[in-house]
Design a protein around this motif. Sequence first.
Motif, PDB file in Angstrom:
ATOM      1  N   VAL A  36       0.845  -1.199   0.000  1.00 49.17           N
ATOM      2  CA  VAL A  36       0.000   0.000   0.000  1.00 49.17           C
ATOM      3  C   VAL A  36       0.878   1.246   0.000  1.00 49.17           C
ATOM      4  O   VAL A  36       1.936   1.278   0.643  1.00 49.17           O
ATOM      5  CB  VAL A  36      -0.916   0.015   1.248  1.00 49.17           C
ATOM      6  CG1 VAL A  36      -1.699   1.313   1.340  1.00 49.17           C
ATOM      7  CG2 VAL A  36      -1.884  -1.170   1.229  1.00 49.17           C
ATOM      8  N   ASP A  37       0.429   2.272  -0.702  1.00 48.69           N
ATOM      9  CA  ASP A  37       1.060   3.593  -0.646  1.00 48.69           C
ATOM     10  C   ASP A  37       0.480   4.324   0.559  1.00 48.69           C
ATOM     11  O   ASP A  37      -0.594   4.920   0.485  1.00 48.69           O
ATOM     12  CB  ASP A  37       0.755   4.361  -1.946  1.00 48.69           C
ATOM     13  CG  ASP A  37       1.238   5.803  -1.903  1.00 48.69           C
ATOM     14  OD1 ASP A  37       1.918   6.186  -0.931  1.00 48.69           O
ATOM     15  OD2 ASP A  37       0.919   6.552  -2.844  1.00 48.69           O
ATOM     16  N   TRP A  38       1.184   4.255   1.676  1.00 47.40           N
ATOM     17  CA  TRP A  38       0.621   4.795   2.908  1.00 47.40           C
ATOM     18  C   TRP A  38       0.471   6.310   2.876  1.00 47.40           C
ATOM     19  O   TRP A  38      -0.447   6.853   3.503  1.00 47.40           O
ATOM     20  CB  TRP A  38       1.454   4.355   4.110  1.00 47.40           C
ATOM     21  CG  TRP A  38       1.302   2.896   4.407  1.00 47.40           C
ATOM     22  CD1 TRP A  38       2.277   1.944   4.416  1.00 47.40           C
ATOM     23  CD2 TRP A  38       0.085   2.212   4.713  1.00 47.40           C
ATOM     24  NE1 TRP A  38       1.749   0.715   4.707  1.00 47.40           N
ATOM     25  CE2 TRP A  38       0.405   0.845   4.896  1.00 47.40           C
ATOM     26  CE3 TRP A  38      -1.242   2.613   4.852  1.00 47.40           C
ATOM     27  CZ2 TRP A  38      -0.550  -0.115   5.214  1.00 47.40           C
ATOM     28  CZ3 TRP A  38      -2.205   1.658   5.172  1.00 47.40           C
ATOM     29  CH2 TRP A  38      -1.866   0.314   5.342  1.00 47.40           C
ATOM     30  N   SER A  39       1.325   7.010   2.185  1.00 41.04           N
ATOM     31  CA  SER A  39       1.145   8.464   2.069  1.00 41.04           C
ATOM     32  C   SER A  39      -0.136   8.785   1.315  1.00 41.04           C
ATOM     33  O   SER A  39      -0.882   9.705   1.683  1.00 41.04           O
ATOM     34  CB  SER A  39       2.347   9.090   1.358  1.00 41.04           C
ATOM     35  OG  SER A  39       3.514   8.969   2.127  1.00 41.04           O
ATOM     36  N   GLY A  40      -0.415   8.030   0.253  1.00 42.06           N
ATOM     37  CA  GLY A  40      -1.658   8.231  -0.481  1.00 42.06           C
ATOM     38  C   GLY A  40      -2.864   7.874   0.359  1.00 42.06           C
ATOM     39  O   GLY A  40      -3.885   8.581   0.350  1.00 42.06           O
ATOM     40  N   ILE A  41      -2.762   6.769   1.111  1.00 41.94           N
ATOM     41  CA  ILE A  41      -3.863   6.370   1.996  1.00 41.94           C
ATOM     42  C   ILE A  41      -4.102   7.434   3.060  1.00 41.94           C
ATOM     43  O   ILE A  41      -5.246   7.769   3.391  1.00 41.94           O
ATOM     44  CB  ILE A  41      -3.544   5.014   2.657  1.00 41.94           C
ATOM     45  CG1 ILE A  41      -3.542   3.907   1.600  1.00 41.94           C
ATOM     46  CG2 ILE A  41      -4.532   4.701   3.768  1.00 41.94           C
ATOM     47  CD1 ILE A  41      -4.871   3.698   0.914  1.00 41.94           C
ATOM     48  N   ALA A  42      -3.022   7.984   3.611  1.00 41.24           N
ATOM     49  CA  ALA A  42      -3.165   9.037   4.618  1.00 41.24           C
ATOM     50  C   ALA A  42      -3.877  10.255   4.046  1.00 41.24           C
ATOM     51  O   ALA A  42      -4.686  10.891   4.729  1.00 41.24           O
ATOM     52  CB  ALA A  42      -1.794   9.440   5.163  1.00 41.24           C
ATOM     53  N   ALA A  43      -3.586  10.582   2.781  1.00 37.83           N
ATOM     54  CA  ALA A  43      -4.261  11.714   2.142  1.00 37.83           C
ATOM     55  C   ALA A  43      -5.756  11.465   2.039  1.00 37.83           C
ATOM     56  O   ALA A  43      -6.574  12.378   2.245  1.00 37.83           O
ATOM     57  CB  ALA A  43      -3.660  11.963   0.761  1.00 37.83           C
ATOM     58  N   VAL A  44      -6.137  10.217   1.732  1.00 37.04           N
ATOM     59  CA  VAL A  44      -7.558   9.888   1.589  1.00 37.04           C
ATOM     60  C   VAL A  44      -8.244   9.811   2.950  1.00 37.04           C
ATOM     61  O   VAL A  44      -9.277  10.466   3.184  1.00 37.04           O
ATOM     62  CB  VAL A  44      -7.728   8.551   0.831  1.00 37.04           C
ATOM     63  CG1 VAL A  44      -9.185   8.113   0.835  1.00 37.04           C
ATOM     64  CG2 VAL A  44      -7.225   8.695  -0.596  1.00 37.04           C
ATOM     65  N   LEU A  45      -7.694   9.026   3.875  1.00 41.23           N
ATOM     66  CA  LEU A  45      -8.336   8.860   5.177  1.00 41.23           C
ATOM     67  C   LEU A  45      -8.263  10.135   6.016  1.00 41.23           C
ATOM     68  O   LEU A  45      -9.235  10.522   6.674  1.00 41.23           O
ATOM     69  CB  LEU A  45      -7.691   7.692   5.929  1.00 41.23           C
ATOM     70  CG  LEU A  45      -7.905   6.297   5.323  1.00 41.23           C
ATOM     71  CD1 LEU A  45      -7.215   5.234   6.170  1.00 41.23           C
ATOM     72  CD2 LEU A  45      -9.389   5.983   5.178  1.00 41.23           C
ATOM     73  N   GLY A  46      -7.098  10.787   6.000  1.00 44.45           N
ATOM     74  CA  GLY A  46      -6.989  12.052   6.727  1.00 44.45           C
ATOM     75  C   GLY A  46      -7.857  13.128   6.115  1.00 44.45           C
ATOM     76  O   GLY A  46      -8.486  13.918   6.826  1.00 44.45           O
ATOM     77  N   GLY A  47      -7.903  13.148   4.778  1.00 42.20           N
ATOM     78  CA  GLY A  47      -8.759  14.127   4.110  1.00 42.20           C
ATOM     79  C   GLY A  47     -10.218  13.931   4.444  1.00 42.20           C
ATOM     80  O   GLY A  47     -10.973  14.900   4.569  1.00 42.20           O
ATOM     81  N   ALA A  48     -10.645  12.669   4.609  1.00 42.79           N
ATOM     82  CA  ALA A  48     -12.034  12.398   4.975  1.00 42.79           C
ATOM     83  C   ALA A  48     -12.361  12.969   6.350  1.00 42.79           C
ATOM     84  O   ALA A  48     -13.439  13.541   6.568  1.00 42.79           O
ATOM     85  CB  ALA A  48     -12.292  10.894   4.950  1.00 42.79           C
TER      86      ALA A  48
END
Length: 224
Positions: A170-182
């Motif tokens: 998983v691209d954790w930085s990308g996931i953080a952008a999605v989950l944190g952005g939510a």
Amino acid sequence: MTRSPAAAAGSGPARAGGRPAVSTRDRIIDEALRLFAERGYAATSVAEIEAASGLSPGAGGLYRHFRSKYEVLAAAINEHAARTRTQVADSLAELGDMEGSVELEARLNRLCRAGLAKVREESELTRVFFRDLSQFPELVAVVREGLLQPMFDAITTWFSTQPEYRDADVDWSGIAAVLGGAVVHYRMFQETVGDAPGHADKDRFVAAWVCLALGLLPGPARLR
């Protein structure tokens, strides 16, 4: 909104009843940020900040602590950034202590709720940011690097270090952008519209957020 640590805990002599006094400087910062959020930076006068802080309006009491109204705004933003760095470190340490003794789902729930609480805590600063900070790019940079990025970096760090996700590709930085952005969007939507996105209350949002995060587990782990 939760006030600055010094304003909340006090930094001066104790008041009657044992509560510590709040310093004049902290009162000025807190009341100025409140007024900036309510009225806007340009529409708030130094005299109004002084009056709200318990000083004689127009007597120059603010200038014993700050050289200008701008310096008050900059101090508020820098102090919120410093507090955020401390809170992020404390939250990661707390979640780290839970590892191995608390189920992943409960840890994810705690992480999401901590993010929601942080965004809510910064509601006044958020209003100032969108209304006034475009004229102060140097302060935008402080908000970006001192408040926003640390929260997204914390999500990246946390997920990438959890043993359950060790084998996830998983691209954790990308996931953080999605989950944190939510998380950020959920609270900001409430602040601006007066209702939750999709009319989903906080518990439903957190449950959905956790469900999505659990879906990132490697296949065999997801089935356990």
